[in-house]
Design a protein around this motif. Structure first.
Motif, PDB file in Angstrom:
ATOM      1  N   ASP A   1       0.878  -1.342  -0.037  1.00  0.00           N
ATOM      2  CA  ASP A   1      -0.062   0.030  -0.147  1.00  0.00           C
ATOM      3  C   ASP A   1       0.937   1.235   0.064  1.00  0.00           C
ATOM      4  OD1 ASP A   1      -2.336  -1.626   0.033  1.00  0.00           O
ATOM      5  OD2 ASP A   1      -2.677  -1.608   2.210  1.00  0.00           O
ATOM      6  N   TYR A   2       1.932   1.188   0.653  1.00  0.00           N
ATOM      7  CA  TYR A   2       2.944   2.271   0.754  1.00  0.00           C
ATOM      8  C   TYR A   2       3.310   2.642  -0.740  1.00  0.00           C
ATOM      9  CZ  TYR A   2       7.087   5.459   1.138  1.00  0.00           C
ATOM     10  OH  TYR A   2       7.996   6.078   1.148  1.00  0.00           O
ATOM     11  N   PHE A   3       4.020   1.615  -1.441  1.00  0.00           N
ATOM     12  CA  PHE A   3       4.604   1.614  -2.519  1.00  0.00           C
ATOM     13  C   PHE A   3       3.730   2.184  -3.673  1.00  0.00           C
ATOM     14  CE2 PHE A   3       7.729  -1.241  -0.528  1.00  0.00           C
ATOM     15  CZ  PHE A   3       8.775  -0.265  -0.878  1.00  0.00           C
TER      16      PHE A   3
ATOM     17  N   SER B   1       1.595   7.070   5.907  1.00  0.00           N
ATOM     18  CA  SER B   1       0.612   6.656   6.961  1.00  0.00           C
ATOM     19  C   SER B   1       0.344   5.064   6.387  1.00  0.00           C
ATOM     20  CB  SER B   1      -0.637   7.419   7.055  1.00  0.00           C
ATOM     21  OG  SER B   1      -1.217   7.409   5.506  1.00  0.00           O
ATOM     22  N   SER B   2       0.749   4.664   5.253  1.00  0.00           N
ATOM     23  CA  SER B   2       0.361   3.364   4.688  1.00  0.00           C
ATOM     24  C   SER B   2       1.509   2.576   5.270  1.00  0.00           C
ATOM     25  CB  SER B   2       0.187   3.339   3.354  1.00  0.00           C
ATOM     26  OG  SER B   2      -0.884   4.226   2.850  1.00  0.00           O
TER      27      SER B   2
ATOM     28  N   ILE C   1       0.225   0.031  14.513  1.00  0.00           N
ATOM     29  CA  ILE C   1       0.843   1.243  13.628  1.00  0.00           C
ATOM     30  C   ILE C   1       2.116   1.421  13.862  1.00  0.00           C
ATOM     31  CG2 ILE C   1      -1.620   2.540  13.636  1.00  0.00           C
ATOM     32  CD1 ILE C   1      -0.834   3.929  15.998  1.00  0.00           C
ATOM     33  N   SER C   2       2.628   1.918  12.848  1.00  0.00           N
ATOM     34  CA  SER C   2       3.779   2.425  12.860  1.00  0.00           C
ATOM     35  C   SER C   2       4.572   3.845  13.367  1.00  0.00           C
ATOM     36  CB  SER C   2       4.648   2.259  11.421  1.00  0.00           C
ATOM     37  OG  SER C   2       4.447   3.313  10.579  1.00  0.00           O
TER      38      SER C   2
ATOM     39  N   GLN D   1       3.075  15.697  13.690  1.00  0.00           N
ATOM     40  CA  GLN D   1       3.134  16.767  12.649  1.00  0.00           C
ATOM     41  C   GLN D   1       1.783  17.562  12.293  1.00  0.00           C
ATOM     42  OE1 GLN D   1       6.225  17.901  11.200  1.00  0.00           O
ATOM     43  NE2 GLN D   1       5.075  19.563  11.297  1.00  0.00           N
ATOM     44  N   GLU D   2       0.570  16.752  12.415  1.00  0.00           N
ATOM     45  CA  GLU D   2      -0.825  17.325  12.130  1.00  0.00           C
ATOM     46  C   GLU D   2      -1.153  18.119  12.998  1.00  0.00           C
ATOM     47  OE1 GLU D   2      -2.727  13.918  10.824  1.00  0.00           O
ATOM     48  OE2 GLU D   2      -2.276  13.939   8.547  1.00  0.00           O
TER      49      GLU D   2
END
Length: 469
Positions: A345-347, A353-354, A408-409, A418-419
């Motif tokens: 999903d990240y790639f 966030s993925s 979660i990572s 950061q948000e």
């Protein structure tokens, strides 16, 4: 009295091929190219061009059959081999990853949300740091210099605020105005343990006594035991008094070029990768050494044996090296495929966030390789994607569970943090304690020290430095 006895031990001895493979797996592709080219020059049996005048069967019969006839009489010391190989030169895209001290600070500044005025002030401060990373000039003189030399109108307060931003950068301690401040900046970035807090107290309140080694006065004034003082001193002496020296400034002479070992390909959402590297050539015996064996009738028996021993040594070396290259290719390919599958999903779009929590053990379990093998594959290897160049280490991170029990990572946590900072009221920025509460409302339960660590890693200054009028 001397005693003699027998002891049976079970040890594992790696074969030359295994040793060769391990060494090659560790190498990034540009180092591997140098490695194989060196062996191509040293091993006359290896050749990276086809021999149009020879038949494959003839080569095999000449090289192996003749050598086997002499193998029994070859001294063992002549059978030692070099762990090297060959390779035609490919064309690569290279990427520089070395940067100077000043460039490093300027790049970190680029990630801060600053006005043009603030950025100009910060850049001037960076340019005023000495080679050790210190700001040796007083702030009032900087204000005057900026007005006369750069045409930038500023105030002492703004200079001090921008200096605070720079002091949040890596290497920790940069931008300090004296040794005391440099050491304190580093201590405050550490995990706050009793010895770290005592070290801070010593530097804040008793720096002169510390400099003069008046240990009894320090213990008396700060109510420290001898053991507490020793622990605090041990912390202080491990700090770096010259943070600027951590980054080499010889950019033009020592720029490191990165060659991606993998290139990600996206075909309408179907992800795959290629390995932009050489094709492993087929082993063949160089014709002149085959002729040497065929035409050795006039030589003495001793000379024939020595010639056969030499060719066998080089042939074994070539065979092991080429097989090790194949195993390296298969190991890297299988490991990268496992990483791609795990972080698919990240790639797809590069959204942090993925990224799933992933450790070496996860990929080892998928591939069947040892953790040490995965570590060697990941080290110094890069992948080129449509959203940037990344070291394989980037995709590994520890994780934790959120309030829903989902894993979660750490990168997702940092993005959420950061948000929180980006959406805060800049007139009343959130303290670390308030950030703990805000992250909790988003489903992330973190300790204050974890918030402080992530904030520091993201380059987010303390609340008082984020305040705007």
């Amino acid at each position: 009295m001397l005693k003699q006895g027998l002891e049976l031990k079970q040890t594992q001895k790696l074969s030359p091929l295994q040793i060769q493979t391990i060494k090659l797996i560790e190498l990034p592709v540009q180092d591997l190219e140098q490695r194989v080219r060196a062996e191509l020059e040293e091993n006359p049996v290896l050749d990276d061009t086809p021999d149009p005048g020879a038949r494959d069967d003839d080569q095999k019969d000449i090289s192996m059959e003749q050598i086997r006839e002499n193998e029994d009489s070859i001294p063992s010391y002549r059978l030692k081999v070099n762990n090297w190989g060959k390779d035609p030169r490919p064309e690569y895209n290279t990427f520089s990853v070395h940067e100077s001290f000043t460039q490093s600070l300027e790049n970190q500044l680029g990630f801060r949300d600053l006005s043009d005025q603030e950025r100009s002030v910060a850049l001037f401060i960076i340019g005023s740091l000495d080679e050790s990373g210190y700001l040796r000039r007083d702030l009032d003189s900087l204000v005057d210099d900026m007005a006369f030399r750069a045409g930038v109108q500023t105030s002492r307060e703004q200079v001090e605020e921008m200096l605070g931003v720079i002091q949040e950068f890596e290497p920790v301690g940069v931008g300090a105005r004296d040794l005391r401040e440099c050491l304190l900046l580093q201590l405050r970035a550490l995990k706050q343990s009793p010895d770290v807090r005592n070290a801070e107290r010593i530097l804040e309140k008793e720096f002169d006594e510390f400099s003069n080694k008046h240990f009894q006065k320090i213990m008396s004034r700060l109510s420290l035991t001898q053991e507490e003082l020793k622990a605090a001193m041990a912390r202080i002496v491990r700090l770096n008094p010259y943070p600027g020296g951590q980054v080499d400034d010889s950019y033009t002479d020592q720029a490191q070029q990165i060659v991606p070992d993998f290139v990600l390909e996206d075909n309408d959402g179907n992800l795959s990768f290629t390995m932009p590297r050489f094709n492993i050539p087929e082993l063949r015996v160089n014709r002149k050494y085959a002729d040497l064996l065929l035409n050795s009738q006039g030589a003495s028996e001793r000379e024939q044996k020595e010639a056969a021993a030499f060719v066998k040594q080089k042939l074994d070396s070539a065979k092991w090296f080429i097989e090790a290259l194949k195993q390296r290719h298969n190991t890297l390919s299988k490991t990268m495929q496992a990483i791609l599958d795990y972080q698919y999903d990240y790639f797809l779009d590069g959204d942090e966030s993925s990224l799933k929590p992933m450790v070496l053990k996860d990929i080892a379990a998928t591939t069947g390789f040892d953790i040490s093998t995965i570590s060697r594959v990941v080290n110094s290897k890069y992948i080129e994607t449509h959203f940037g160049i990344f070291p394989l280490k980037y995709f590994f991170s520890e994780g934790m569970e959120n309030s829903d029990g989902d894993e979660i990572s750490t990168r997702e946590l940092k993005k959420a943090l950061q948000e929180c900072v980006d959406s805060e009221d800049k007139k009343k920025p959130l303290t670390d304690e308030q950030l703990v509460e805000e992250m909790g409302r988003r489903g992330y339960k973190l300790a204050r020290r974890t918030i402080a660590k992530y904030r520091s890693q993201l380059g987010i200054p303390l609340a008082r430095w984020r305040k705007e009028l």
